[in-house]
Scaffold this active site. Structure first.
Site, PDB file in Angstrom:
ATOM      1  N   ASP A 111       1.907 -31.408  57.438  1.00  0.00           N
ATOM      2  CA  ASP A 111       1.108 -31.030  58.606  1.00  0.00           C
ATOM      3  C   ASP A 111      -0.346 -31.424  58.362  1.00  0.00           C
ATOM      4  O   ASP A 111      -1.022 -30.849  57.504  1.00  0.00           O
ATOM      5  CB  ASP A 111       1.221 -29.510  58.837  1.00  0.00           C
ATOM      6  CG  ASP A 111       0.615 -29.070  60.161  1.00  0.00           C
ATOM      7  OD1 ASP A 111      -0.272 -29.762  60.666  1.00  0.00           O
ATOM      8  OD2 ASP A 111       1.044 -28.019  60.679  1.00  0.00           O
ATOM      9  N   HIS A 119       3.188 -31.498  62.002  1.00  0.00           N
ATOM     10  CA  HIS A 119       2.654 -30.358  62.737  1.00  0.00           C
ATOM     11  C   HIS A 119       3.550 -29.910  63.888  1.00  0.00           C
ATOM     12  O   HIS A 119       3.800 -28.719  64.053  1.00  0.00           O
ATOM     13  CB  HIS A 119       1.253 -30.672  63.267  1.00  0.00           C
ATOM     14  CG  HIS A 119       0.640 -29.525  64.009  1.00  0.00           C
ATOM     15  ND1 HIS A 119       0.358 -28.316  63.389  1.00  0.00           N
ATOM     16  CD2 HIS A 119       0.291 -29.369  65.316  1.00  0.00           C
ATOM     17  CE1 HIS A 119      -0.147 -27.484  64.279  1.00  0.00           C
ATOM     18  NE2 HIS A 119      -0.200 -28.079  65.452  1.00  0.00           N
ATOM     19  N   SER A 173       2.116 -23.385  66.702  1.00  0.00           N
ATOM     20  CA  SER A 173       0.717 -23.706  66.444  1.00  0.00           C
ATOM     21  C   SER A 173      -0.205 -22.587  66.952  1.00  0.00           C
ATOM     22  O   SER A 173      -0.117 -21.458  66.483  1.00  0.00           O
ATOM     23  CB  SER A 173       0.379 -25.054  67.081  1.00  0.00           C
ATOM     24  OG  SER A 173      -0.888 -25.514  66.653  1.00  0.00           O
TER      25      SER A 173
END
Length: 284
Positions: A228, A258, A131
Site C-alpha cells: 500500500d 491500497h 480506506s
C-alpha cells in the site's frame, strides 16, 4: 438455533457463492435500486438497500469513491446469497448523492454514516470501511456502539490526512497554509491529484483517533496490503493496538495494494465477513 439440516444448507449456499468468485466481484447481476434519503437542510443521500436478517452489513467507501466499486458490489451479492441485509451508499458530494465533494469534510461524512445507522438500517450492523471509510467506521462505532456488531477495515486510513500533512517538511506546510489548500498527487484521481482546503485539514483534526486508547469493544478485523503506497500498513497495527477490544485480528497481504480490489483481495474480505457472521450468529 439452526438445525443440522439448515446448517448444511447454509454451507452449501456459501460454497456456491465462493465458487462464483470472482464473477460476483465483477458486478451484481440483479442490483438493488438506487434510493434517495431526504434530510432537512442536508443533501439527499443516494443508497442501495438489500433487506434481510441480522447482523446487517453496511459498506463505507473511501475518499472520493462511491458505492459502485467492486468490493461494494461483491458484498451485495454475498449478503444476498446468505439472506443478510446490506446497505451501500454515497457520502454527501460523492457519487449519486447531492452536493459537491469540496464542500464537505470528515465531520459531515461522519454525520452521513450516523444517519444511515439511525434511519436506514435496523438491528446490529457489521461496518465494512475501505480506506477513509475505515476511519469513519471507527468514529461511528464510538458514537453508536449499541448499533455496531463488528468492524472490518480495508486499508484503514485512520487520521490519514492529518498525519500526511503533519509529516511534510516545515517549509511545505507553511506554503500550504499561506495558499490555503494542499494538492497532492494520486493515481486514483483522473486529474492525477486531489486538492484539500486548509479548512478541511483543520476540521479533520477534530476526528483523530490514534493519539489515545480507542474505546471500541466489538470484534474488529483489519486487512491491509504491504504494498500500500497510500496508507502505510502500520496504521492498521496502530488501530489494533489502541482499540480496547480483545477480539482483534490484523491480516496483512504481502502483494496487496491500497484499493485491495484484486480477486484474491475480495475473496479474503468476503471470507473474513463470513467468519464474523458465523461468530455473531448462533448455529446449532
Amino acid at each position: 438455533m439452526a438445525s443440522a439440516a439448515q446448517y448444511r444448507g447454509l454451507l452449501q449456499v456459501r460454497a456456491r457463492f465462493f465458487s462464483l468468485l470472482p464473477q460476483a466481484a465483477a458486478g451484481v447481476r440483479n442490483k438493488t435500486t438506487v434510493q434517495f434519503a431526504t434530510r432537512p437542510d442536508l443533501p439527499k443521500l443516494a443508497y442501495r438497500k438489500l433487506k434481510g436478517k441480522s447482523p446487517g452489513v453496511v459498506f463505507l467507501p473511501g475518499f472520493a469513491s462511491n458505492m459502485s466499486g467492486q468490493k461494494a458490489e461483491a458484498l451485495e451479492e454475498f449478503c444476498k446469497s446468505l439472506g443478510h441485509s446490506y446497505l451501500r451508499f454515497d457520502y454527501s458530494g460523492c457519487g449519486a448523492s447531492e452536493g459537491r465533494m469540496e464542500d464537505y469534510n470528515i465531520g459531515a461524512w461522519k454525520k452521513d454514516v450516523l444517519f444511515v445507522l439511525d434511519k436506514l438500517v435496523e438491528g446490529p450492523q457489521i461496518l465494512v470501511g475501505s480506506s477513509m471509510g475505515g476511519w469513519l467506521m471507527l468514529l461511528a462505532a464510538l458514537a453508536r456502539p449499541e448499533k455496531i456488531a463488528a468492524l472490518v477495515g480495508i486499508a484503514t486510513a485512520a487520521d490519514h490526512f492529518v498525519t500526511a500533512f503533519n509529516t511534510l517538511p516545515v517549509e511545505a506546510r507553511k506554503e500550504i497554509e499561506e495558499r490555503g489548500s494542499w494538492s497532492f498527487p494520486s493515481r486514483h484521481s483522473e486529474e492525477g491529484s486531489y486538492t484539500l482546503s486548509l479548512d478541511f485539514l483543520k476540521e479533520a483534526e477534530n476526528h483523530c483517533v490514534l493519539q489515545s486508547p480507542i474505546p471500541v469493544s466489538c470484534p474488529l478485523r483489519l486487512i491491509h496490503g504491504l504494498q500500500d503506497d497510500d496508507v502505510p500498513w502500520h496504521v492498521s497495527m496502530q488501530v489494533a493496538e489502541r482499540v480496547i477490544s480483545p477480539d482483534v485480528d490484523v491480516i496483512l497481504r504481502k502483494q496487496g495494494r491500497h484499493r485491495m480490489s484484486e480477486k484474491e483481495d475480495i475473496k479474503l474480505m468476503v471470507y473474513t465477513i463470513d467468519d464474523l457472521i458465523d461468530k455473531l450468529t448462533t448455529l446449532g
